[in-house]
Design a protein around this motif. Structure first.
Motif, PDB file in Angstrom:
ATOM      1  N   ARG A  32      37.716  37.402  43.200  1.00 30.23           N
ATOM      2  CA  ARG A  32      38.530  36.303  43.727  1.00 30.23           C
ATOM      3  C   ARG A  32      37.691  35.029  43.801  1.00 30.23           C
ATOM      4  NH1 ARG A  32      40.471  37.320  49.188  1.00 30.23           N
ATOM      5  NH2 ARG A  32      42.030  35.725  48.715  1.00 30.23           N
ATOM      6  N   PHE A  33      38.163  34.006  43.078  1.00 35.07           N
ATOM      7  CA  PHE A  33      37.512  32.692  43.084  1.00 35.07           C
ATOM      8  C   PHE A  33      38.421  31.645  43.722  1.00 35.07           C
ATOM      9  CE2 PHE A  33      35.579  34.978  39.562  1.00 35.07           C
ATOM     10  CZ  PHE A  33      34.271  34.544  39.512  1.00 35.07           C
ATOM     11  N   THR A  34      39.428  32.037  44.448  1.00 33.63           N
ATOM     12  CA  THR A  34      40.438  31.113  44.957  1.00 33.63           C
ATOM     13  C   THR A  34      39.795  29.919  45.663  1.00 33.63           C
ATOM     14  OG1 THR A  34      41.920  32.980  45.310  1.00 33.63           O
ATOM     15  CG2 THR A  34      42.504  30.908  46.372  1.00 33.63           C
ATOM     16  N   GLY A  35      40.148  28.709  45.189  1.00 36.94           N
ATOM     17  CA  GLY A  35      39.647  27.489  45.822  1.00 36.94           C
ATOM     18  C   GLY A  35      38.178  27.217  45.611  1.00 36.94           C
ATOM     19  N   ALA A  36      37.520  27.985  44.774  1.00 29.19           N
ATOM     20  CA  ALA A  36      36.083  27.789  44.554  1.00 29.19           C
ATOM     21  C   ALA A  36      35.828  26.526  43.738  1.00 29.19           C
ATOM     22  CB  ALA A  36      35.483  29.000  43.844  1.00 29.19           C
ATOM     23  N   GLY A  37      34.616  25.967  43.906  1.00 30.55           N
ATOM     24  CA  GLY A  37      34.214  24.811  43.121  1.00 30.55           C
ATOM     25  C   GLY A  37      33.404  25.256  41.926  1.00 30.55           C
ATOM     26  N   LEU A  38      33.974  25.127  40.741  1.00 28.27           N
ATOM     27  CA  LEU A  38      33.310  25.574  39.517  1.00 28.27           C
ATOM     28  C   LEU A  38      33.072  24.414  38.553  1.00 28.27           C
ATOM     29  CD1 LEU A  38      35.341  28.857  38.966  1.00 28.27           C
ATOM     30  CD2 LEU A  38      32.861  28.752  39.243  1.00 28.27           C
ATOM     31  N   ARG A  39      32.916  23.231  39.089  1.00 26.26           N
ATOM     32  CA  ARG A  39      32.722  22.066  38.223  1.00 26.26           C
ATOM     33  C   ARG A  39      31.502  22.256  37.322  1.00 26.26           C
ATOM     34  NH1 ARG A  39      34.450  16.779  38.261  1.00 26.26           N
ATOM     35  NH2 ARG A  39      33.134  15.357  37.056  1.00 26.26           N
ATOM     36  N   ASN A  90      41.645  40.707  35.504  1.00 26.51           N
ATOM     37  CA  ASN A  90      42.426  40.784  36.743  1.00 26.51           C
ATOM     38  C   ASN A  90      41.753  40.021  37.880  1.00 26.51           C
ATOM     39  OD1 ASN A  90      44.285  42.575  35.448  1.00 26.51           O
ATOM     40  ND2 ASN A  90      42.841  44.242  35.772  1.00 26.51           N
ATOM     41  N   CYS A  91      41.274  38.841  37.567  1.00 26.70           N
ATOM     42  CA  CYS A  91      40.628  38.002  38.576  1.00 26.70           C
ATOM     43  C   CYS A  91      41.589  36.926  39.080  1.00 26.70           C
ATOM     44  CB  CYS A  91      39.371  37.349  37.998  1.00 26.70           C
ATOM     45  SG  CYS A  91      38.049  38.519  37.628  1.00 26.70           S
ATOM     46  N   GLU A  92      41.298  36.403  40.272  1.00 26.51           N
ATOM     47  CA  GLU A  92      42.106  35.370  40.926  1.00 26.51           C
ATOM     48  C   GLU A  92      41.340  34.052  40.894  1.00 26.51           C
ATOM     49  OE1 GLU A  92      44.914  33.390  42.539  1.00 26.51           O
ATOM     50  OE2 GLU A  92      45.289  35.534  42.906  1.00 26.51           O
ATOM     51  N   LEU A  93      41.898  33.061  40.172  1.00 22.70           N
ATOM     52  CA  LEU A  93      41.263  31.752  40.076  1.00 22.70           C
ATOM     53  C   LEU A  93      42.196  30.640  40.554  1.00 22.70           C
ATOM     54  CD1 LEU A  93      39.571  33.500  37.886  1.00 22.70           C
ATOM     55  CD2 LEU A  93      38.965  31.275  36.957  1.00 22.70           C
TER      56      LEU A  93
END
Length: 219
Positions: free
Chosen positions: A64-71, A82-85
């Motif tokens: 789960r990467f929900t709301g993560a900063g991946l700039r 099956n990941c959450e982005l």
């Protein structure tokens, strides 16, 4: 038109499973060091600052990467299953020789992202922002781009199949050479002259829908 070959991820047969993956990734982000040959399962990285992190030959399953900063983060020779982005902030993120399958990325923000030799399969990008994306040798299959912004795309070797484009914005994205005949295309957003649609392949039902953009009534 013959599809351009897409190079698959170069993943080793054996990957080391990260027992404390969140800590490992946080440390790599702080030190700006790449993460190579890891298998991550069920990670919770929601809201984490992962800008400019580089993942090489990594496998993510159910993370789960929900709301993560991946700039400006990068994924090279990697797979996400099956990941959450959803709601990630990932401007300028880079995917090279990657496969994303079953990824959910509702309202994800990925402007100016770059994808090369990437397969997106059974992914949900509803309301995602891909404005200004650059794509080379990319395959979209059974994906949902409803209400997404695919504006100002630069693409080469792009193909798609069995995908949904409801109320999708293709503003200033040339669609010549793309085949939408086995996908769902309805209510799309283009410029006033609809020049984006020139050269796209559509079926009869789609043609009747698109004709309304030009003020034409098909009977």
């Amino acid at each position: 038109m013959r599809e351009k070959p897409i190079l698959p991820p170069s993943l080793p047969e054996r990957l080391e499973t990260a027992e404390r993956g969140e800590e490992l990734i946080a440390m790599a982000a702080a030190r700006q060091e790449p993460l190579t040959r890891w298998r991550f399962c069920g990670l919770d990285l929601c809201g984490e600052d992962l800008r400019e992190v580089r993942f090489e030959q990594c496998l993510f399953e159910g993370c789960r990467f929900t709301g993560a900063g991946l700039r400006a983060a990068s994924f090279v020779d990697s797979e996400l299953k099956n990941c959450e982005l959803s709601a990630v902030q990932a401007a300028e993120v880079y995917f090279l020789r990657c496969r994303l399958r079953g990824v959910k990325a509702l309202a994800a923000s990925l402007p100016d992202c770059r994808l090369a030799h990437v397969r997106l399969e059974e992914c949900n990008f509803t309301e995602a922002n891909f404005t200004g994306a650059s794509l080379e040798n990319v395959r979209l299959e059974e994906c949902d781009f409803s209400a997404a912004s695919l504006s100002e795309w630069r693409h080469k070797g792009l193909s798609l199949a069995h995908s949904k484009f409801f109320r999708t914005s293709f503003f200033k994205t040339p669609l010549a050479g793309l085949d939408f005949t086995d996908s769902e295309l309805e209510g799309v957003v283009v410029s006033d002259t609809a020049t984006e649609l020139k050269g796209a392949a559509v079926n009869v039902r789609q043609a009747a829908e698109l004709a309304r953009l030009l003020g034409v009534t098909v009977r």
